[in-house]
Design an enzyme around this catalytic site. Structure first.
Site, PDB file in Angstrom:
ATOM      1  N   MET A   1     -37.001  -3.380   0.310  1.00 49.42           N
ATOM      2  CA  MET A   1     -37.254  -2.329   1.295  1.00 49.42           C
ATOM      3  C   MET A   1     -35.952  -1.601   1.639  1.00 49.42           C
ATOM      4  SD  MET A   1     -40.398  -3.623   3.603  1.00 49.42           S
ATOM      5  CE  MET A   1     -39.472  -4.619   4.743  1.00 49.42           C
TER       6      MET A   1
ATOM      7  N   SER B   1     -31.765  -7.932   6.622  1.00 52.09           N
ATOM      8  CA  SER B   1     -31.556  -6.552   7.084  1.00 52.09           C
ATOM      9  C   SER B   1     -31.641  -6.481   8.607  1.00 52.09           C
ATOM     10  CB  SER B   1     -32.609  -5.621   6.486  1.00 52.09           C
ATOM     11  OG  SER B   1     -32.674  -5.791   5.100  1.00 52.09           O
TER      12      SER B   1
ATOM     13  N   GLN C   1     -47.388  -3.434   5.240  1.00 49.02           N
ATOM     14  CA  GLN C   1     -47.025  -4.815   5.566  1.00 49.02           C
ATOM     15  C   GLN C   1     -46.450  -4.962   6.971  1.00 49.02           C
ATOM     16  OE1 GLN C   1     -44.110  -4.976   2.195  1.00 49.02           O
ATOM     17  NE2 GLN C   1     -42.912  -6.233   3.602  1.00 49.02           N
TER      18      GLN C   1
ATOM     19  N   GLN D   1     -35.683 -16.892  -1.909  1.00 47.54           N
ATOM     20  CA  GLN D   1     -36.206 -18.085  -1.228  1.00 47.54           C
ATOM     21  C   GLN D   1     -36.266 -17.866   0.276  1.00 47.54           C
ATOM     22  OE1 GLN D   1     -34.090 -21.833  -1.839  1.00 47.54           O
ATOM     23  NE2 GLN D   1     -35.040 -22.633   0.039  1.00 47.54           N
TER      24      GLN D   1
ATOM     25  N   HIS E   1     -29.943  -9.211  -1.427  1.00 49.89           N
ATOM     26  CA  HIS E   1     -30.511  -8.371  -2.488  1.00 49.89           C
ATOM     27  C   HIS E   1     -29.595  -8.379  -3.711  1.00 49.89           C
ATOM     28  CE1 HIS E   1     -32.112  -6.284   1.274  1.00 49.89           C
ATOM     29  NE2 HIS E   1     -33.223  -6.616   0.642  1.00 49.89           N
TER      30      HIS E   1
HETATM   31  P1  AMP Z   1     -36.689  -7.057   1.742  1.00 51.81           P
HETATM   32  O1  AMP Z   1     -35.877  -5.850   1.387  1.00 51.81           O
HETATM   33  O2  AMP Z   1     -36.323  -7.671   3.056  1.00 51.81           O
HETATM   34  O3  AMP Z   1     -38.164  -6.833   1.552  1.00 51.81           O
HETATM   35  O4  AMP Z   1     -36.285  -8.167   0.688  1.00 51.81           O
HETATM   36  C1  AMP Z   1     -36.363  -7.906  -0.695  1.00 51.81           C
HETATM   37  C2  AMP Z   1     -36.122  -9.184  -1.445  1.00 51.81           C
HETATM   38  O5  AMP Z   1     -34.834  -9.708  -1.102  1.00 51.81           O
HETATM   39  C3  AMP Z   1     -37.144 -10.282  -1.092  1.00 51.81           C
HETATM   40  O6  AMP Z   1     -37.502 -10.967  -2.275  1.00 51.81           O
HETATM   41  C4  AMP Z   1     -36.359 -11.177  -0.159  1.00 51.81           C
HETATM   42  O7  AMP Z   1     -36.808 -12.511  -0.169  1.00 51.81           O
HETATM   43  C5  AMP Z   1     -34.973 -11.062  -0.749  1.00 51.81           C
HETATM   44  N1  AMP Z   1     -33.961 -11.473   0.224  1.00 51.81           N
HETATM   45  C6  AMP Z   1     -33.797 -11.000   1.481  1.00 51.81           C
HETATM   46  N2  AMP Z   1     -32.779 -11.647   2.100  1.00 51.81           N
HETATM   47  C7  AMP Z   1     -32.306 -12.551   1.212  1.00 51.81           C
HETATM   48  C8  AMP Z   1     -31.263 -13.535   1.243  1.00 51.81           C
HETATM   49  N3  AMP Z   1     -30.506 -13.712   2.329  1.00 51.81           N
HETATM   50  N4  AMP Z   1     -31.069 -14.295   0.140  1.00 51.81           N
HETATM   51  C9  AMP Z   1     -31.838 -14.125  -0.957  1.00 51.81           C
HETATM   52  N5  AMP Z   1     -32.832 -13.217  -1.051  1.00 51.81           N
HETATM   53  C10 AMP Z   1     -33.063 -12.441   0.010  1.00 51.81           C
END
Ligand code: AMP
Length: 284
Positions: A28, A184, A59, A146, A35
């Site tokens: 996102m 984020s 979502q 994870q 990321h």
């Molecule tokens: P988001 O942009 O928050 O939807 O996250 C995108 C992807 O990044 C998802 O698969 C999250 O699980 C992953 N993600 C977010 N924060 C972390 C983190 N601290 N460590 C590993 N993966 C992350």
């Protein structure tokens, strides 16, 4: 690096690289080191790495932070380019949700508990947008953190059940040096909130120590986390000790577990988890 905006452009990119393996990282935006580790994972293991940046309205609940979710596309594009991503797909909302759009993918029981219970409709939104993105990008592999462990299991289950031709791979949680899982939403934490938030990762580490010392009683592990995570500024929402494949709560000692928690620190809702007795690579 320029982002592709339309579904047609993204499909043309896929057709033009028909023989290449694509590793896909859906995000996102507001990209951070969490990321980055997913993007690096995708770059390492595939011919091409594709990142999507899309703040997915379906979502978010009606009282959640869709409108105020952090957005910084120029910075995100430079970030992706620096990490070696081949293509960024950043469509407008009406590209993924055309006029009249009403179709939804509803995950089963795997998405009903924990985040699914706390955020009704959240995983239907996640499953729907990912089904669309997988159909457009057609990756061999997609990478998920994870950090959002239930999301990883929901996506794996949806991909299996819908016979989607994509492998869903988990990538370890990236933490700041003080232990806080990077998110984020951490930018909303005041300095004081941040100190309070450290109790969460500390509590999960304490349970990990107990596990290493042979403790397998789910009730005791839950208590330990509850005690260690409680403190000023922390409003715990749930603590779960569950089977890492089914996400059913453990009623008796088991040889594998995932401990997940959600808490509000000030106005910010944070989640974190620890995997015990099973490695992330075995979660499929
Ligand atoms: P988001 O942009 O928050 O939807 O996250 C995108 C992807 O990044 C998802 O698969 C999250 O699980 C992953 N993600 C977010 N924060 C972390 C983190 N601290 N460590 C590993 N993966 C992350």
């Amino acid at each position: 690096m320029k982002a592709l905006r339309s579904v047609a452009e993204a499909r043309a990119f896929r057709s033009a690289s028909a023989t290449a393996s694509i590793g896909f990282v859906p995000t996102m935006g507001a990209l951070h080191e969490g990321h980055a580790s997913l993007i690096e994972h995708a770059v390492r293991e595939n011919d091409l790495a594709v990142v999507s940046i899309f703040v997915n309205p379906t979502q978010f609940g009606p009282h959640e932070d869709f409108a105020s979710y952090p957005r910084d596309e120029p910075r995100d594009l430079a970030f992706c380019e620096r990490l070696g991503a081949t293509m960024v797909f950043a469509p407008a909302v009406d590209e993924l949700y055309p006029a009249g759009d009403a179709t939804r993918v509803h995950p089963g029981p795997i998405g009903a508990s924990l985040e699914g219970a706390a955020r009704p409709g959240h995983f239907a939104g996640v499953a729907t947008v990912l089904t669309k993105l997988f159909a457009i990008v057609r990756p061999e592999v997609a990478y998920f953190g994870q950090k959002d462990f239930q999301q990883l299991r929901v996506v794996q289950t949806v991909a299996r059940d819908l016979r989607l031709d994509v492998r869903i791979v988990g990538s370890p949680t990236v933490r700041d040096p003080d232990g806080l899982a990077i998110s984020s939403r951490n930018r909303y934490l005041s300095a004081e909130d941040r100190q309070s938030a450290l109790a969460l990762s500390r509590a999960l580490l304490a349970a990990k120590d107990d596990w290493a010392n042979g403790d397998r009683d789910p009730a005791k592990l839950r208590d330990r986390v509850a005690r260690a995570a409680s403190g000023p500024g922390v409003a715990l929402e749930y603590i779960s000790v569950a089977d890492p494949i089914t996400l059913e709560e453990l009623a008796r000692p088991a040889d594998r577990a995932v401990i997940s928690l959600a808490a509000r620190i000030g106005k910010t809702r944070l989640i974190d988890n620890v995997l015990l007795g099973i490695s992330l690579e075995k979660i499929q």
